[in-house]
Design a protein around this motif. Structure first.
Motif, PDB file in Angstrom:
ATOM      1  N   TYR A   1      39.579  34.928  42.937  1.00 21.60           N
ATOM      2  CA  TYR A   1      40.775  35.758  43.162  1.00 21.60           C
ATOM      3  C   TYR A   1      40.778  37.018  42.297  1.00 21.60           C
ATOM      4  CZ  TYR A   1      41.608  32.845  39.067  1.00 21.60           C
ATOM      5  OH  TYR A   1      41.455  32.191  37.875  1.00 21.60           O
TER       6      TYR A   1
ATOM      7  N   ARG B   1      45.757  30.269  31.009  1.00 25.49           N
ATOM      8  CA  ARG B   1      46.438  29.742  32.191  1.00 25.49           C
ATOM      9  C   ARG B   1      45.623  28.610  32.816  1.00 25.49           C
ATOM     10  NH1 ARG B   1      48.821  34.716  35.785  1.00 25.49           N
ATOM     11  NH2 ARG B   1      50.212  35.619  34.224  1.00 25.49           N
TER      12      ARG B   1
ATOM     13  N   GLU C   1      46.109  28.042  35.838  1.00 28.71           N
ATOM     14  CA  GLU C   1      46.025  28.660  37.186  1.00 28.71           C
ATOM     15  C   GLU C   1      46.664  27.802  38.266  1.00 28.71           C
ATOM     16  OE1 GLU C   1      45.343  31.584  36.676  1.00 28.71           O
ATOM     17  OE2 GLU C   1      43.782  31.767  35.172  1.00 28.71           O
TER      18      GLU C   1
ATOM     19  N   ILE D   1      48.281  38.247  43.769  1.00 34.12           N
ATOM     20  CA  ILE D   1      48.205  39.494  44.528  1.00 34.12           C
ATOM     21  C   ILE D   1      46.739  39.714  44.900  1.00 34.12           C
ATOM     22  CG2 ILE D   1      48.647  41.988  44.470  1.00 34.12           C
ATOM     23  CD1 ILE D   1      50.629  41.439  42.158  1.00 34.12           C
TER      24      ILE D   1
HETATM   25  N1  5AD Z   1      46.706  38.111  41.247  1.00 35.88           N
HETATM   26  C1  5AD Z   1      47.555  37.692  40.282  1.00 35.88           C
HETATM   27  N2  5AD Z   1      47.157  37.262  39.085  1.00 35.88           N
HETATM   28  C2  5AD Z   1      45.835  37.265  38.822  1.00 35.88           C
HETATM   29  N3  5AD Z   1      45.144  36.905  37.728  1.00 35.88           N
HETATM   30  C3  5AD Z   1      43.838  37.114  37.958  1.00 35.88           C
HETATM   31  N4  5AD Z   1      43.664  37.607  39.195  1.00 35.88           N
HETATM   32  C4  5AD Z   1      44.893  37.714  39.759  1.00 35.88           C
HETATM   33  C5  5AD Z   1      45.375  38.145  41.023  1.00 35.88           C
HETATM   34  N5  5AD Z   1      44.532  38.552  41.981  1.00 35.88           N
HETATM   35  C6  5AD Z   1      45.777  36.296  36.562  1.00 35.88           C
HETATM   36  C7  5AD Z   1      45.169  34.913  36.273  1.00 35.88           C
HETATM   37  C8  5AD Z   1      44.592  35.071  34.882  1.00 35.88           C
HETATM   38  C9  5AD Z   1      45.407  36.198  34.308  1.00 35.88           C
HETATM   39  C10 5AD Z   1      44.782  36.911  33.159  1.00 35.88           C
HETATM   40  O1  5AD Z   1      45.562  37.072  35.410  1.00 35.88           O
HETATM   41  O2  5AD Z   1      46.199  33.948  36.274  1.00 35.88           O
HETATM   42  O3  5AD Z   1      44.697  33.911  34.088  1.00 35.88           O
END
Ligand code: 5AD
Length: 375
Positions: A69, A168, A170, A241
């Motif tokens: 992601y 996190r 996640e 996102i």
């Molecule tokens: N959308 C939202 N949050 C994200 N993170 C990483 N990629 C995305 C994304 N596409 C968040 C993850 C990570 C933090 C640093 O940023 O949860 O732990």
């Protein structure tokens, strides 16, 4: 009249999974207001009305991981990689202390090599030593967010003076975690890291993304129960996102959540976490603001009490794009702070100055904390 299940949930002191799902299902304006008001009440009672700033220094986007992601994943060849020098990291942090904000977050992609670990350790030590002043007798509070590391390296970071760590989970569902990470990144490893951090003495923060493809409200309710079970001190969570240069963006386009649903559910997750966990710190994350201009203020109104203004030097900030539409790319650190202060005052809250701003939860359990702060 609010929905009966929500009304019942809001009347309870301890929420169970059914209550949390009821809260997360709210769509009706009146229900949303009732939830927001209850979260604000719990916040006021357990934390007061101060909002704490953590200056955010994204000091490197170099990363050995391939989270499917994330825009700065190893496999994205379009990212211009950078690593700030020790002097630049320290200077950004000291600027924050100078402005009267008591804490910084040093965040980066994940690396495990010695050079990286030593850079983090040395930067922490210097920030700690060089930020001590009459205003901040214990120096800046330092939060690290540099991913999964060996236990002994976490110990070194703690010994150097960092006292909080964000990692996190996640998703608290191992199955969902496995869908959004390559096979070499294991949910169990992440959990083990969270346990070590806690044993070493860090105040520990975790969090999840909200609105991932195939994620359900049951998953999210379990996330809140997970936070409570591992007894976290801090939570940072926000909407998922999509980033076009990542594999998960295709799944999102095909069967992902609507933006509006992810945004509303992210606010409800903040409220549910506040009501369920009470005295912890919760961040209103930048991802909320990426979806709505007033997203962070709404996060604060739904129970958050921490914000993280950008201190990352402007010339590299555009290279730290975890997702698309990240706000504040063109504002200087100074502008970011001024803008946030105005926003916080506009919703009737106060900015906590010259203090680490530890969560009351961490203080109550006797974690290393700022005992000399004035406010
Ligand atoms: N959308 C939202 N949050 C994200 N993170 C990483 N990629 C995305 C994304 N596409 C968040 C993850 C990570 C933090 C640093 O940023 O949860 O732990």
């Amino acid at each position: 009249m609010t929905n009966r299940a929500i009304e019942l949930a809001l009347s309870k002191d301890s929420l169970d999974k059914t209550d949390i799902v009821a809260i997360l299902s709210a769509t009706d304006r009146q229900d949303l207001h009732a939830i927001r008001d209850r979260a604000s009440e719990v916040l006021k009672q357990y934390c007061g009305d101060e909002v704490y700033f953590r200056g955010l220094v994204e000091f490197s986007n170099e990363c050995v991981n391939n989270c499917i992601y994330c825009g700065i994943r190893l496999g994205n060849p379009n990212v211009q990689r950078y690593l700030l020098s020790e002097d630049d990291i320290v200077a950004s942090a000291l600027w924050c202390a100078d402005k009267g904000y008591g804490s910084v977050v040093l965040q980066s992609g994940e690396r495990h090599d010695r050079q990286f670990v030593e850079l983090v350790e040395r930067s922490v030590r210097r920030i700690k030593n060089e930020s001590r002043s009459e205003r901040l007798p214990s120096g800046l509070g330092i939060t690290l967010c540099v991913g999964e590391q060996k236990r002994e390296d976490y110990e070194r970071f703690f010994a150097a003076g960092a006292h909080r760590y964000l990692l996190r989970i996640e998703s608290s569902s191992p199955e969902l975690y496995a869908r959004i990470h390559p096979a070499n990144q294991k949910w169990d490893d992440r959990l083990a890291c969270l346990r070590w951090l806690r044993e070493i003495g860090f105040q520990v923060g975790t969090g999840v993304m909200i609105g991932l493809p195939t994620q359900t409200l049951q998953h999210l309710a379990d996330d809140i129960l997970f936070f409570r079970e591992i007894d976290v001190d801090m939570i940072g969570m926000g909407p998922y996102i999509p980033h076009n240069e990542t594999p998960l963006a295709a799944d999102h386009a095909e069967y992902g959540w609507q933006t509006e649903d992810a945004y509303r559910t992210a606010l409800l997750m903040i409220a549910a976490a506040r009501i369920a966990l009470k005295d912890i710190n919760i961040a209103a994350t930048t991802a909320l603001q990426a979806l709505r201009p007033l997203g962070r203020e709404e996060g604060l109104n739904f129970g958050a009490n921490v914000v993280m203004p950008q201190l990352t030097p402007m010339d590299v900030r555009r290279n730290y794009l975890l997702y698309e539409g990240k706000p504040c790319l063109d504002e200087s650190a100074e502008q970011c702070l001024d803008c946030l202060e105005t926003r916080i005052r506009s919703i009737g809250r106060r900015v906590g100055c010259d203090a680490w701003g530890d969560s009351r939860h961490a203080l109550a359990r006797g974690a290393r904390a700022d005992t000399t702060a004035r406010s």
